[in-house]
Design an enzyme around this catalytic site. Structure first.
Site, mmCIF file in Angstrom:
data_model
loop_
_atom_site.group_PDB
_atom_site.id
_atom_site.type_symbol
_atom_site.label_atom_id
_atom_site.label_comp_id
_atom_site.label_asym_id
_atom_site.label_seq_id
_atom_site.Cartn_x
_atom_site.Cartn_y
_atom_site.Cartn_z
ATOM 1 N N ASP A 68 15.665 -44.713 56.396
ATOM 2 C CA ASP A 68 16.192 -43.362 56.551
ATOM 3 C C ASP A 68 15.057 -42.415 56.924
ATOM 4 O O ASP A 68 13.900 -42.645 56.577
ATOM 5 C CB ASP A 68 16.848 -42.872 55.252
ATOM 6 C CG ASP A 68 17.953 -43.792 54.779
ATOM 7 O OD1 ASP A 68 18.964 -43.904 55.488
ATOM 8 O OD2 ASP A 68 17.785 -44.401 53.709
ATOM 9 N N ASP A 70 14.398 -38.616 56.230
ATOM 10 C CA ASP A 70 14.758 -37.344 55.613
ATOM 11 C C ASP A 70 13.891 -36.238 56.204
ATOM 12 O O ASP A 70 12.708 -36.440 56.492
ATOM 13 C CB ASP A 70 14.556 -37.396 54.099
ATOM 14 C CG ASP A 70 15.547 -38.328 53.422
ATOM 15 O OD1 ASP A 70 16.607 -38.599 54.029
ATOM 16 O OD2 ASP A 70 15.262 -38.790 52.304
ATOM 17 N N ASP A 134 8.249 -36.741 43.382
ATOM 18 C CA ASP A 134 7.993 -37.562 42.205
ATOM 19 C C ASP A 134 6.604 -38.194 42.183
ATOM 20 O O ASP A 134 5.854 -38.043 41.215
ATOM 21 C CB ASP A 134 9.084 -38.638 42.057
ATOM 22 C CG ASP A 134 9.367 -39.389 43.351
ATOM 23 O OD1 ASP A 134 8.602 -39.242 44.323
ATOM 24 O OD2 ASP A 134 10.367 -40.139 43.385
#
Length: 369
Positions: A68, A70, A134
């Site tokens: 993916d 993003d 994170d």
């Protein structure tokens, strides 16, 4: 190597980020989805900043193909929606945009503020947004137009050193979102990044926080593991850090109780990893087989069931019910679990040992009234 400067609280000029050029990061835009590049170009043309962010940047650096792409920008969701007709705004608390190209969906989010910690829902700046990421290896921003990586947290060095280091303070990172523990073991397994002793201890100590997570979210995370080529390594880490009991409590209980079951189960997971490497697009039901077959094997004496000519429909019904409870809190699509159960029974020879229930004909239906 370049630097991005800003000012501190006293207005003094300070270095904010390291900027890596193409000669240093070696990312080729040929490896980026053209539609992702188109989104960034259109946002830039409209006067906004936009970057590829997160796991895609990490994968591009280490030479993996991102699943993916993003994108993050300073444009608000409503403004993004005006630029892209092929988009929809999603989310209740923090709204973001899905831009759709055929079967492909690109997530475009607005920079978030860290005023309320790492889970607040206000818009912010890139300097705030990075502090919500994170781990450092996921906190890199790639500008495909300038071909530059912007690194506020030392993520580039950590990737090169194979180190998994949190951006958010250890006292907050898992309390604010326990699912980050699952991401930690996934990143450690898939990028061969070492966790510090302090991080590993914190995960073990915080594992019980996963009990607060909804079954739907745990299902989503477990499906990611099942579909990963590193499924074996991730589940090994999940067992070592006491997380797997919150993903698959029944399987974990059997693993703790029976060394033979543990050996067989982990061998099945190893085979699942191989399936993901050789045939990643195989249906979920075929992958579910490797999660439940060792459980089914020990449910009963299958040779005796075959000799007793127990009906397939009865054996299937009983076995499916047991398996449905066995995989909780995971809630897979019913037809996929049904496929897995039936296939295992066929492999055991159950379906070939008895006559299959015949479908009622029109004649049968009329005489049975």
């Amino acid at each position: 190597m370049l630097y991005r400067y800003g000012t501190d609280g006293k207005g003094k000029l300070v270095k904010k980020a390291v900027v890596y050029t193409q000669a240093e990061h070696l990312i080729s835009n040929k490896n980026i989805d053209p539609d992702a590049l188109q989104i960034i170009n259109r946002l830039r043309d409209a006067g906004y900043t936009a970057y590829i962010v997160g796991g895609a940047v990490r994968d591009l650096i280490v030479g993996n193909k991102p699943k993916d792409f993003d994108i993050v920008t300073d444009a608000t969701p409503s403004k993004i929606k005006k630029i892209f007709r092929n988009s929809r705004i999603i989310g209740r608390r923090f709204r973001l945009v899905h831009v759709v190209f055929g079967k492909k969906i690109f997530e475009v989010s607005t920079f978030r503020s860290n005023a309320e910690g790492s889970v607040g829902n206000d818009f912010g700046t890139i300097e705030e947004d990075v502090q919500r990421r994170d781990f450092t290896l996921n906190a890199l921003y790639y500008d495909p137009l300038q071909e530059q990586i912007i690194d506020y947290v030392g993520g580039m060095k950590d990737i090169k050193k194979h180190v998994l280091r949190p951006v958010i303070d250890l006292d907050r990172i898992f309390v604010e979102d326990p699912v980050r523990m699952l991401r930690a073991i996934k990143y450690s397994a898939t990028t061969h990044a070492k966790m510090s002793g302090a991080l590993r201890r914190k995960i073990r100590h915080s594992a019980k926080l996963l009990s607060q997570i909804s079954p739907s979210r745990l299902t989503e995370e477990l499906l990611k593991i099942i579909n990963n080529v590193y499924a074996y390594e991730i589940i090994e880490e999940a067992l070592d850090t006491d997380l797997f009991i919150y993903l698959q409590p029944s399987a974990t209980g059997l693993i703790y109780e029976n060394k033979n079951y543990e050996k067989d189960y982990m061998q099945s997971i190893k085979e699942l990893s191989e399936i993901n490497k050789t045939n990643p697009d195989v249906r979920l039901g075929k992958k579910m087989i490797y999660l439940i077959r060792d459980f089914i094997y020990q449910l009963t004496d299958w040779e005796k069931e075959i000799e007793a000519k127990t009906s397939f429909s009865e054996l299937y019904s009983r076995t499916w019910g047991e398996c449905r409870n066995f995989v909780l809190p995971m809630n897979p699509v019913r037809r996929e679990l049904e496929f897995a159960v039936k296939q295992i029974l066929i492999d055991l020879g159950v379906s070939n040992s008895v006559k299959q229930p015949q479908k009622a004909t029109k004649k049968n239906k009329s005489t049975s009234k």
